[in-house]
Design an enzyme around this catalytic site. Structure first.
Site, PDB file in Angstrom:
ATOM      1  N   LEU A   6      -6.625   4.973   0.863  1.00  9.49           N
ATOM      2  CA  LEU A   6      -5.332   5.658   0.813  1.00  9.49           C
ATOM      3  C   LEU A   6      -4.770   5.757   2.229  1.00  9.49           C
ATOM      4  O   LEU A   6      -5.503   6.030   3.180  1.00  9.49           O
ATOM      5  CB  LEU A   6      -5.502   7.045   0.203  1.00  9.49           C
ATOM      6  CG  LEU A   6      -5.964   7.021  -1.260  1.00  9.49           C
ATOM      7  CD1 LEU A   6      -6.397   8.407  -1.715  1.00  9.49           C
ATOM      8  CD2 LEU A   6      -4.859   6.482  -2.160  1.00  9.49           C
ATOM      9  N   ARG A  43       0.813  -1.207   0.000  1.00 11.31           N
ATOM     10  CA  ARG A  43       0.000   0.000   0.000  1.00 11.31           C
ATOM     11  C   ARG A  43       0.850   1.262   0.000  1.00 11.31           C
ATOM     12  O   ARG A  43       0.588   2.208  -0.753  1.00 11.31           O
ATOM     13  CB  ARG A  43      -0.917  -0.001   1.227  1.00 11.31           C
ATOM     14  CG  ARG A  43      -1.926   1.123   1.220  1.00 11.31           C
ATOM     15  CD  ARG A  43      -2.773   1.135   2.470  1.00 11.31           C
ATOM     16  NE  ARG A  43      -3.533  -0.081   2.660  1.00 11.31           N
ATOM     17  CZ  ARG A  43      -4.604  -0.422   1.937  1.00 11.31           C
ATOM     18  NH1 ARG A  43      -5.003   0.343   0.949  1.00 11.31           N
ATOM     19  NH2 ARG A  43      -5.257  -1.528   2.189  1.00 11.31           N
ATOM     20  N   ASN A  70     -13.446  13.191  -1.012  1.00 14.26           N
ATOM     21  CA  ASN A  70     -14.131  11.988  -1.483  1.00 14.26           C
ATOM     22  C   ASN A  70     -15.624  12.249  -1.486  1.00 14.26           C
ATOM     23  O   ASN A  70     -16.115  13.090  -0.731  1.00 14.26           O
ATOM     24  CB  ASN A  70     -13.824  10.807  -0.553  1.00 14.26           C
ATOM     25  CG  ASN A  70     -14.484   9.514  -1.017  1.00 14.26           C
ATOM     26  OD1 ASN A  70     -14.465   9.197  -2.214  1.00 14.26           O
ATOM     27  ND2 ASN A  70     -15.084   8.777  -0.105  1.00 14.26           N
ATOM     28  N   HIS A 113     -19.292  10.183  -1.052  1.00 22.82           N
ATOM     29  CA  HIS A 113     -19.813   8.914  -0.545  1.00 22.82           C
ATOM     30  C   HIS A 113     -21.339   8.932  -0.601  1.00 22.82           C
ATOM     31  O   HIS A 113     -21.951   9.936  -0.222  1.00 22.82           O
ATOM     32  CB  HIS A 113     -19.326   8.699   0.896  1.00 22.82           C
ATOM     33  CG  HIS A 113     -19.775   7.393   1.463  1.00 22.82           C
ATOM     34  ND1 HIS A 113     -19.147   6.202   1.152  1.00 22.82           N
ATOM     35  CD2 HIS A 113     -20.808   7.073   2.274  1.00 22.82           C
ATOM     36  CE1 HIS A 113     -19.772   5.212   1.768  1.00 22.82           C
ATOM     37  NE2 HIS A 113     -20.779   5.708   2.448  1.00 22.82           N
ATOM     38  N   ARG A 148      -9.942   2.235  -3.502  1.00 23.61           N
ATOM     39  CA  ARG A 148      -8.735   1.861  -2.753  1.00 23.61           C
ATOM     40  C   ARG A 148      -8.659   2.773  -1.549  1.00 23.61           C
ATOM     41  O   ARG A 148      -8.929   3.976  -1.668  1.00 23.61           O
ATOM     42  CB  ARG A 148      -7.467   2.113  -3.586  1.00 23.61           C
ATOM     43  CG  ARG A 148      -7.292   1.225  -4.761  1.00 23.61           C
ATOM     44  CD  ARG A 148      -6.661  -0.087  -4.407  1.00 23.61           C
ATOM     45  NE  ARG A 148      -5.346   0.032  -3.762  1.00 23.61           N
ATOM     46  CZ  ARG A 148      -4.737  -0.977  -3.157  1.00 23.61           C
ATOM     47  NH1 ARG A 148      -5.320  -2.146  -3.080  1.00 23.61           N
ATOM     48  NH2 ARG A 148      -3.554  -0.811  -2.620  1.00 23.61           N
TER      49      ARG A 148
HETATM   50  C1  GRF Z   1     -20.525   6.899  -6.326  1.00 20.47           C
HETATM   51  O1  GRF Z   1     -21.735   6.409  -5.801  1.00 20.47           O
HETATM   52  C2  GRF Z   1     -19.691   7.491  -5.236  1.00 20.47           C
HETATM   53  O2  GRF Z   1     -20.436   8.099  -4.230  1.00 20.47           O
HETATM   54  C3  GRF Z   1     -18.980   6.281  -4.685  1.00 20.47           C
HETATM   55  O3  GRF Z   1     -18.702   5.489  -5.803  1.00 20.47           O
HETATM   56  C4  GRF Z   1     -19.648   5.772  -6.837  1.00 20.47           C
HETATM   57  C5  GRF Z   1     -18.855   6.188  -8.024  1.00 20.47           C
HETATM   58  O4  GRF Z   1     -19.668   6.397  -9.156  1.00 20.47           O
HETATM   59  N1  GRF Z   1     -17.798   6.673  -3.945  1.00 20.47           N
HETATM   60  P1  GRF Z   1     -19.046   7.057 -10.452  1.00 20.47           P
HETATM   61  O5  GRF Z   1     -17.849   6.220 -10.863  1.00 20.47           O
HETATM   62  O6  GRF Z   1     -18.649   8.462 -10.099  1.00 20.47           O
HETATM   63  O7  GRF Z   1     -20.142   7.021 -11.465  1.00 20.47           O
END
Ligand code: GRF
Length: 204
Positions: free
Chosen positions: A98, A70, A112, A114, A96
């Site tokens: 980090l 990693r 990020n 989510h 992944r």
């Molecule tokens: C999204 O739902 C994001 O929130 C999560 O992974 C998915 C990625 O979708 N972390 P995309 O590749 O941006 O279409």
């Protein structure tokens, strides 16, 4: 190093890249005063790579399997991003974790997105978790990345209702629309500055 005086963003993906597309569109139409300097995928087949190429953005595939571990993988990412003058890293479906070394290389400069209202439902399959738990409201969260998964200070959240007849797919699709709206907003806010982190809170 950007050459244009605007901040350079690096986007890390592993798949479809619809959030990457939202950032590309925002940078193109002026909602985001930044240039996406590179898109890096750890998965060679990631569909998002074609979106970057179509937008004329440099792409790079760094398969994690080739790294000794990693820490070594994180160093190769940091080197690639720094070499392109990246000052803000956006994870967009990058599957992944980090490590501390990566986070330390870009202090308060890794974001990020989510698909839940964190701290509820971290990790994978967040919409499935939300449905199984029976929550009536869910949404998306843009947060700073820390070595702890999906746990860093929150920049922006957006909500959606959970409907009685939702499936994992319908809920995820409703959340995704919010993701595409709030990710460019959050990146823009972080780039504009004038904020500070107090404990876990992003204020200002
Ligand atoms: C999204 O739902 C994001 O929130 C999560 O992974 C998915 C990625 O979708 N972390 P995309 O590749 O941006 O279409």
């Amino acid at each position: 190093m950007s050459g244009h005086g605007v901040p350079v963003i690096g986007v890390l993906i592993s798949g479809r890249g619809s959030n990457l597309q939202a950032l590309i569109d925002a940078a193109r139409d002026g909602r985001l005063a930044a240039r996406i300097g590179v898109v890096i995928s750890n998965v060679p087949e990631a569909a998002g790579l074609a979106r970057a190429e179509a937008a004329g953005i440099e792409t790079l595939v760094l398969p994690h399997q080739t790294a000794a571990g990693r820490a070594e993988y994180d160093v190769s990412l940091v080197d690639a991003l720094r070499a392109r003058g990246v000052s803000l890293v956006c994870l967009a479906g990058f599957m992944r974790v980090l490590g501390a070394g990566f986070c330390a290389a870009f202090p308060h400069a890794v974001l990020n997105i989510h698909p839940s209202l964190l701290p509820a439902f971290p990790g994978t399959h967040a919409p499935r978790q939300a449905l199984a738990h029976g929550v009536r409201v869910s949404g998306a969260t843009v947060h700073f990345v820390t070595p702890e998964l999906d746990a860093g200070p929150i920049v922006i959240q957006g909500t959606v209702p959970v409907l009685d007849d939702d499936t994992e797919e319908t809920l995820a699709a409703r959340i995704l629309e919010v993701e595409h709206r709030i990710y460019p907003e959050a990146v823009s806010r972080v780039l504009s500055g004038g904020w500070r982190i107090e404990g876990r809170r992003v204020v200002g």
